[in-house]
Scaffold this motif. Structure first.
Motif, mmCIF file in Angstrom:
data_model
loop_
_atom_site.group_PDB
_atom_site.id
_atom_site.type_symbol
_atom_site.label_atom_id
_atom_site.label_comp_id
_atom_site.label_asym_id
_atom_site.label_seq_id
_atom_site.Cartn_x
_atom_site.Cartn_y
_atom_site.Cartn_z
ATOM 1 N N LEU A 187 0.865 -0.972 -0.084
ATOM 2 C CA LEU A 187 -0.077 0.037 0.003
ATOM 3 C C LEU A 187 0.723 1.118 -0.088
ATOM 4 O O LEU A 187 1.828 1.302 0.774
ATOM 5 N N ALA A 188 0.506 2.236 -0.868
ATOM 6 C CA ALA A 188 1.184 3.537 -0.817
ATOM 7 C C ALA A 188 0.276 4.517 -1.040
ATOM 8 O O ALA A 188 -0.915 4.359 -1.456
ATOM 9 N N ASN A 243 -6.004 9.923 5.599
ATOM 10 C CA ASN A 243 -6.241 8.828 7.079
ATOM 11 C C ASN A 243 -7.331 8.401 6.790
ATOM 12 O O ASN A 243 -7.384 6.910 7.298
ATOM 13 N N ASP A 244 -8.528 8.584 6.502
ATOM 14 C CA ASP A 244 -9.751 7.688 6.363
ATOM 15 C C ASP A 244 -9.835 6.677 5.263
ATOM 16 O O ASP A 244 -9.992 5.276 5.790
ATOM 17 N N ALA A 245 -8.859 6.997 4.376
ATOM 18 C CA ALA A 245 -8.637 6.043 3.309
ATOM 19 C C ALA A 245 -7.795 4.693 3.946
ATOM 20 O O ALA A 245 -7.914 3.674 3.552
ATOM 21 N N LEU A 246 -6.590 5.413 4.611
ATOM 22 C CA LEU A 246 -5.657 4.050 5.186
ATOM 23 C C LEU A 246 -6.627 3.571 6.173
ATOM 24 O O LEU A 246 -6.138 2.089 6.124
ATOM 25 N N ARG A 247 -7.445 4.079 7.109
ATOM 26 C CA ARG A 247 -7.956 3.179 8.373
ATOM 27 C C ARG A 247 -9.095 2.253 7.410
ATOM 28 O O ARG A 247 -9.265 1.046 7.846
ATOM 29 N N LEU A 248 -9.702 2.543 6.211
ATOM 30 C CA LEU A 248 -10.596 1.614 5.552
ATOM 31 C C LEU A 248 -9.688 0.555 4.994
ATOM 32 O O LEU A 248 -10.531 -0.747 4.984
ATOM 33 N N ARG A 249 -8.457 0.718 4.918
ATOM 34 C CA ARG A 249 -7.599 -0.393 4.610
ATOM 35 C C ARG A 249 -6.956 -1.146 5.868
ATOM 36 O O ARG A 249 -5.724 -2.109 5.507
#
Length: 278
Positions: A187-188, A243-249
């Motif tokens: 993930l990047a 940050n929201d996108a990271l947490r979703l993953r």
């Protein structure tokens, strides 16, 4: 072993307090926007936030003691790049950072990290050094690293079994870590439109998913994140969408409330030189 890759468990880092960062020198697109004096108390408090995050994560922090002629030394990442076998000493482009080179070299000797090579012709700054896999390294060629610097790195690392790729991008983005950052093994976070097609193909081949950001996010440090391993990453409180996108993953996002340091042109990744990871 020193640094295995870019996303394994981080256990030791080198940092430098912003003791003499009084004003953002106009040496990058972000700092040019902030000619006003920086607030020292806030800078030190923001640096302490980073130290506290590392302490909570069990990361040992080494510190370089700056001098008055090393105002930008808080951006510890930039003096070089570290791999399993040791480190490569870079070569700064801007005079304001020249004094840091010897200071950081002395510190690495003190810490017992062997110097594998050094860039003496051309330029190389550590914000352009990125692991993609344990033995795959990308080197940005933007504003502070050039082809000569890249060739020195490639010559040093290829005999050790590394694949080394250059990534040419817009000099306005300053360093590769401002427009691309690996935050987990697959993930990047990146501004895709600003990266060359061959690099995007390489990421696809390596099965690295990209969380995309807009170009404006580069100048707000939307990509300047620091992976600490075990699916954890240090980010900025202001990076809400990222940050929201990271947490979703499935990522554990540690948010720092940093704004004053950013005016000088660097974020958590810039402030951190990894010493042990893996």
């Amino acid at each position: 072993m020193f640094v295995k890759d870019g996303t394994s468990k981080l256990t030791k880092v080198l940092t430098c307090p912003p003791t003499f960062l009084k004003r953002a020198a106009p040496i990058n697109e972000i700092s040019k926007l902030h000619p006003e004096p920086l607030q020292q108390e806030i800078l030190l408090a923001e640096y302490q936030q980073l130290l506290d995050a590392y302490a909570k994560a069990g990361v040992t922090v080494e510190k370089l003691t700056p001098t008055v002629d090393m105002s930008n030394a808080v951006f510890a990442r930039d003096f070089g790049g570290c791999v399993k076998e040791g480190y490569i000493l870079g070569n700064f482009k801007k005079e304001i950072r020249f004094k840091e080179r010897q200071a950081y070299e002395n510190k690495m000797q003190e810490l017992g990290v062997p110097k594998l090579a050094e860039v003496t012709t051309g330029y190389f700054e550590g914000g352009d050094f990125a692991f993609l896999r344990e033995n795959v390294v990308a080197v940005g060629i933007l504003d502070r690293t050039d082809q000569q610097g890249f060739e020195t790195i490639k010559k040093a690392l290829e005999p050790l079994g590394y694949q080394v790729y250059s990534v040419v991008a817009d000099a306005r983005y300053l360093h590769l870590d401002m427009c691309f950052n690996l935050v987990d093994e697959h993930l990047a976070v990146a501004y895709k439109e600003g990266l060359p097609a061959e690099f995007l193909e390489l990421l696809k081949k390596l099965d690295i998913e990209i969380i995309p950001v807009e170009e404006e996010a580069i100048f707000k440090h939307g990509c300047n994140l620091e992976s600490i391993g075990e699916h954890k990453v240090i980010s900025l409180q202001q990076n809400k969408a990222v940050n929201d996108a990271l947490r979703l993953r499935g990522m554990d996002v540690i948010e720092l409330d940093i704004s004053e340091t950013l005016k000088a042109g660097g974020g958590p990744h810039c402030m951190t030189f990894p010493l042990q990871r893996g």
